[in-house]
Enzyme design. Structure first.
Site, PDB file in Angstrom:
ATOM      1  CB  THR A  57      -4.489   4.884  12.953  1.00  0.00           C
ATOM      2  OG1 THR A  57      -5.873   5.121  13.235  1.00  0.00           O
ATOM      3  CG2 THR A  57      -3.978   5.933  12.013  1.00  0.00           C
ATOM      4  CE  LYS A 105      -3.120   2.320   3.307  1.00  0.00           C
ATOM      5  NZ  LYS A 105      -3.860   2.160   4.575  1.00  0.00           N
TER       6      LYS A 105
END
Ligand SMILES: Cc1cc2nc3c(=O)[nH]c(=O)nc-3n(C[C@H](O)[C@H](O)[C@H](O)COP(=O)(O)OP(=O)(O)OC[C@H]3O[C@@H](n4cnc5c(N)ncnc54)[C@H](O)[C@@H]3O)c2cc1C
Length: 539
Positions: free
Chosen positions: A371, A105
């Site tokens: 996160t 990513k």
């Protein structure tokens, strides 16, 4: 890398030193047995770190998992820090990635969050060393544009990661490319849990299948044992609460207060469903604004994960599912959708008495920037660091909790900025977000500094905001959302006032020759070059 070497790495003109673990450091004598309750991603990540650090020092580590309560089973995107997790454990990408259908990513595209002309979509990149060559130009231009100059200031134009994502290239350069590139991963959450489970057991973690019914406390208020349905009471010196949103130990047993973020972040629900993979595998997450929230699109090797995160105050579960199906062209598809509830906020004390809360039990900021695994990793790592120093006293606890809370709040404010700066007017949801006045003072001050045309770097550096996201990310979001004077009010820049964008484009385009298609790289994942990810150890 040898055990005694202390190499450094430079990112954005800052030098970080790899902390060499002190193999002679002790563990407090009262810490012989640690019980982790919960076997989701948090439980197994915690188990792996503790197995690595504490089992060699004679501490027994076990994971207790209920056979009756399933894991949440979502959480398919990471930040670049996850690379440090696997590196520290000595696990090669070529081993874990194929087993977890994982992809690389480069960052996240935010689509349709802003309606400002020219800023309808932007890319939040993961950084790379190469960005040292273009970062100054980006921040200079962003500030010049706030001050009324018509210069290019979209982050997409300045970072190698956005060029890679646009071309579906993997962020793994050829060996002779002289810059390291940061990247995160996408993966199947269930498979990652299973992989870590196998590895942890191989490394000496004891697995106990049992359902915890309640908790026994000592007279001091510490946890003595957990009562289980199958095996009676299980005692330990220290407990790690990884029971997900239930928060069985930290919240239910120890009554640790919970601070809700619902005033700031309205989303509390999600609906998810997979779609088939296309021929070329993209190397970015796409986050598209919807009527009452946003939708993620995450590429794995075998499928896309999709989900709509929304606020139940503004939209029903049925409406959300219908809107998601419409977007995916799945209105008549028999594929089932999964509905989930989320509790947004954090506990006041992540380490309370002889209990550490890790994962959803400690809190959750919605998944917009993926996160949550970083919080897991940091919380456990920081706790282990203190244990290694033999420091488990009250002062250490206070400092630890303050640090984790700052990280939560800095991250929350970054996520809030996505909503607060939106210019969509199509639904009450977006208008309420833009009009929301219940945001932190630090954030209000930051916006004021930005609008005044001054550098936001000092404010990010000295406030909690910087504990969540680095300076270039704050520039990326404010510039990416187009928080600038209207085009008609800008004046053309002369030669001295602007950077030549063609040169930057040329540099980044030429660099692409060192990268290959994501699918091609995933089919033959190269071995890690040991020094390449040193800079990710800097926290
Ligand atoms: C919609 C959504 C999207 C997300 N996307 C991302 C993302 O892209 N990136 C990211 O980093 N994170 C993401 N997250 C967060 C991520 O899913 C979690 O942080 C991660 O999966 C860790 O979950 P957990 O292990 O804390 O909890 P869970 O997976 O819920 O595990 C809880 C564990 O506790 C056990 N348990 C519960 N009760 C008992 C009991 N009584 N006795 C014994 N055991 C018990 C269960 O059996 C289970 O093993 C997302 C979350 C949501 C809701």
């Amino acid at each position: 890398m040898t055990a005694t070497a202390a190499p450094t790495a430079t990112v954005f003109n800052e030098t970080y030193q790899y902390r060499v673990p002190d193999s002679k450091a002790g563990v407090p004598p009262g810490l012989r047995k640690v019980a982790i309750v919960g076997g989701g991603t948090a439980g197994w990540m915690a188990a792996m770190i503790l197995a690595h650090k504490l089992i060699p020092r004679g501490v027994e580590v076990s994971v207790l998992e209920s056979p009756a309560v399933p894991i949440i089973g979502v959480g398919e995107g990471s930040t670049p820090w996850l690379r440090g997790f696997f590196d520290m454990l000595g696990i090669e990408e070529s081993e874990w990635m194929p087993q977890c259908n994982a992809t690389y990513k480069c960052g996240i595209t935010f689509d349709k969050w802003s309606t400002r002309p020219g800023f309808e979509s932007y890319f939040h990149p993961f950084a790379s060393m190469l960005d040292n060559l273009t970062l100054t130009q980006f921040t200079y231009n962003a500030q010049a544009r706030v001050n009324g100059l018509d210069v290019e200031a979209r982050p997409d134009k300045f970072f190698i990661a956005s060029y890679l994502a646009r071309n579906r290239l993997a962020p793994k350069p050829q060996r002779n490319f002289p810059f390291d590139v940061w990247y995160g991963y996408h993966f199947d959450a269930t498979l990652v849990g299973q992989f870590l489970h196998r590895k942890a057991v191989e490394r000496g973690v004891k697995y106990v299948s049992c359902h915890v019914t309640h908790t026994h406390l000592k007279e001091t208020g510490d946890i003595r044992s957990v009562a289980t349905k199958e095996l009676g009471d299980i005692e330990a010196d220290f407990f790690v609460d990884c029971t997900g949103f239930a928060g069985l130990l930290i919240q239910k047993a120890l009554n640790t207060p919970f601070v809700s973020f619902s005033d700031n972040l309205f989303n509390d629900s999600a609906v998810a469903m997979p779609t088939p993979m296309t021929e070329r595998i993209s190397s970015q997450t796409i986050s598209t604004a919807m009527r009452h929230g946003w939708c993620w699109e995450i590429p794995l090797t075998n499928r896309y994960g999709n989900g709509y995160v929304y606020s139940s105050r503004f939209c029903s579960a049925d409406e959300a599912e219908r809107e998601l199906r419409e977007k995916l062209g799945m209105l008549d598809s028999p594929t089932e959708a999964r509905h989930l509830k989320m509790r947004i906020g954090r506990v006041t004390r992540h380490w309370n008495r002889n209990c550490l809360a890790v994962g959803l039990s400690q809190g959750f900021i919605e998944p917009l920037e993926a996160t949550a695994l970083l919080f897991i990793q940091r919380t456990v790592q920081q706790w282990v660091d203190l244990v290694e120093q033999g420091d488990m006293g009250e002062k250490a606890q206070e400092k630890f909790n303050a640090k984790v809370n700052e990280h939560f709040e800095g991250t929350r404010d970054y996520i809030v900025t996505h909503y607060k700066t939106n210019t969509r007017k199509d639904t009450e949801y977006w208008r309420a977000n833009a009009d929301n006045t219940k945001i932190s003072d630090a954030l209000l001050e930051l916006y004021a500094i930005w609008m005044s045309g001054k550098s936001i770097a000092p404010a990010v550096g000295t406030q909690k905001l910087g504990k969540g996201y680095p300076i270039f990310s704050w520039y990326s979001i404010l510039a990416g959302m187009g928080i600038f004077p209207e085009q008609a009010r800008l004046r053309p820049a002369n030669g001295d006032e602007r950077y030549r964008m063609a040169e930057i484009d040329n540099l980044l385009t030429r660099s692409l020759m060192n990268f290959r298609d994501q699918r091609e790289v995933l089919e033959n994942i190269p071995p890690k070059v040991k020094e390449e990810s040193l800079q990710i150890y800097f926290w």
